[in-house]
Motif scaffolding. Sequence first.
Motif, mmCIF file in Angstrom:
data_model
loop_
_atom_site.group_PDB
_atom_site.id
_atom_site.type_symbol
_atom_site.label_atom_id
_atom_site.label_comp_id
_atom_site.label_asym_id
_atom_site.label_seq_id
_atom_site.Cartn_x
_atom_site.Cartn_y
_atom_site.Cartn_z
ATOM 1 N N VAL A 4 0.845 -1.188 0.000
ATOM 2 C CA VAL A 4 0.000 0.000 0.000
ATOM 3 C C VAL A 4 0.882 1.240 0.000
ATOM 4 O O VAL A 4 1.879 1.317 0.734
ATOM 5 N N LEU A 18 -7.516 -1.535 3.826
ATOM 6 C CA LEU A 18 -6.912 -1.240 2.532
ATOM 7 C C LEU A 18 -6.421 -2.526 1.880
ATOM 8 O O LEU A 18 -5.653 -3.282 2.482
ATOM 9 N N VAL A 22 -3.273 -0.564 -2.980
ATOM 10 C CA VAL A 22 -4.024 0.693 -2.859
ATOM 11 C C VAL A 22 -3.037 1.852 -2.853
ATOM 12 O O VAL A 22 -1.972 1.791 -2.226
ATOM 13 N N ARG A 23 -3.402 2.936 -3.571
ATOM 14 C CA ARG A 23 -2.548 4.115 -3.644
ATOM 15 C C ARG A 23 -3.359 5.323 -3.174
ATOM 16 O O ARG A 23 -4.400 5.644 -3.760
ATOM 17 N N LEU A 36 -11.243 0.008 1.072
ATOM 18 C CA LEU A 36 -10.733 0.216 -0.283
ATOM 19 C C LEU A 36 -10.148 -1.103 -0.766
ATOM 20 O O LEU A 36 -9.150 -1.582 -0.216
ATOM 21 N N ASP A 37 -10.767 -1.699 -1.775
ATOM 22 C CA ASP A 37 -10.286 -2.979 -2.283
ATOM 23 C C ASP A 37 -9.004 -2.799 -3.098
ATOM 24 O O ASP A 37 -8.545 -1.682 -3.353
ATOM 25 N N ASP A 39 -6.025 -2.269 -5.590
ATOM 26 C CA ASP A 39 -5.735 -1.415 -6.744
ATOM 27 C C ASP A 39 -6.601 -0.154 -6.814
ATOM 28 O O ASP A 39 -6.649 0.499 -7.861
ATOM 29 N N VAL A 40 -7.281 0.193 -5.745
ATOM 30 C CA VAL A 40 -7.982 1.478 -5.702
ATOM 31 C C VAL A 40 -6.941 2.592 -5.645
ATOM 32 O O VAL A 40 -5.913 2.473 -4.959
ATOM 33 N N GLU A 41 -7.220 3.691 -6.355
ATOM 34 C CA GLU A 41 -6.329 4.851 -6.304
ATOM 35 C C GLU A 41 -7.122 6.105 -5.981
ATOM 36 O O GLU A 41 -8.092 6.428 -6.680
ATOM 37 N N ARG A 59 -10.701 4.385 -9.575
ATOM 38 C CA ARG A 59 -9.849 5.576 -9.427
ATOM 39 C C ARG A 59 -10.739 6.768 -9.102
ATOM 40 O O ARG A 59 -11.765 6.993 -9.755
#
Length: 271
Positions: A4, A18, A22-23, A36-37, A39-41, A59
Amino acid sequence: MSSVSIHPTAIVASGARLGANVRIGPYCIVGENVVLDADVELISHVVVEGHTHVGAGTRIYPFASVGHQPQDLKYKGEASRLEIGERCVIREAATLNPGTAAGGMLTKVGNECLIMASAHVAHDTIIGNNVIMANYVGIAGHCRIGDNVTFGGTVVVHQRTRIGAHAFIGAQSMVDGDVIPYGMAVGNRASLAGLNLVGLKRRQFDREAIHRLRAAYRMIFSNEGTLRERTEDAAELFKDDDLVQDVVAFITSASDRPILVPRNGQVASED
């Protein structure tokens, strides 16, 4: 948590969950009940609060407000939810609110939706998959939006309105009645302006099925008899056609809003 990425200026509550990769960018705020699953950005300056679940690969762009309490005077702080699906794009300054006790406690956005800048999704609204909301679209509370619906810019949708799958709503329209599946609505106040033939062709619907749908549309929205009688006739004549039966089921199901019809009772050209 090793995968993360959280910018040093972001504030992430200890209870937030997270997923992998996650970014979270500069100056974002993530509340304690947020999920936030993978690869959520959150690109920057995004606020995600409340009991909000954001699906994988979504995103969210700067200054979006996601999950803050609904704009409903009846809301009393209940732990209602907001669910956003996978691979959505939520652009700048968009606002999405959770549900209320009076509306099922849930606002939901499906997968692969594009919600453009300054658009609004109000409390207790359910939005399907692959929906496109252009800039400044406002969806009021308790609405039901089907899959593959496209909204032009600055559209406003009255509370408790239904918009059927594959419909198209023209720019600057004010929609205060239900729009049939595969339909096209335009105007202030909006009226039915034919079928969304461009959308159907782009999505490679069968040519003969589109011809049958057009014939049923002309029957249902002709000037003879009542809407109910014409719908029953179409249901019988096209009883084996899935697209027509979608329209029939939509018209005959219970709703708080009237069905939009062509202006002045005339069947508009769909060419």
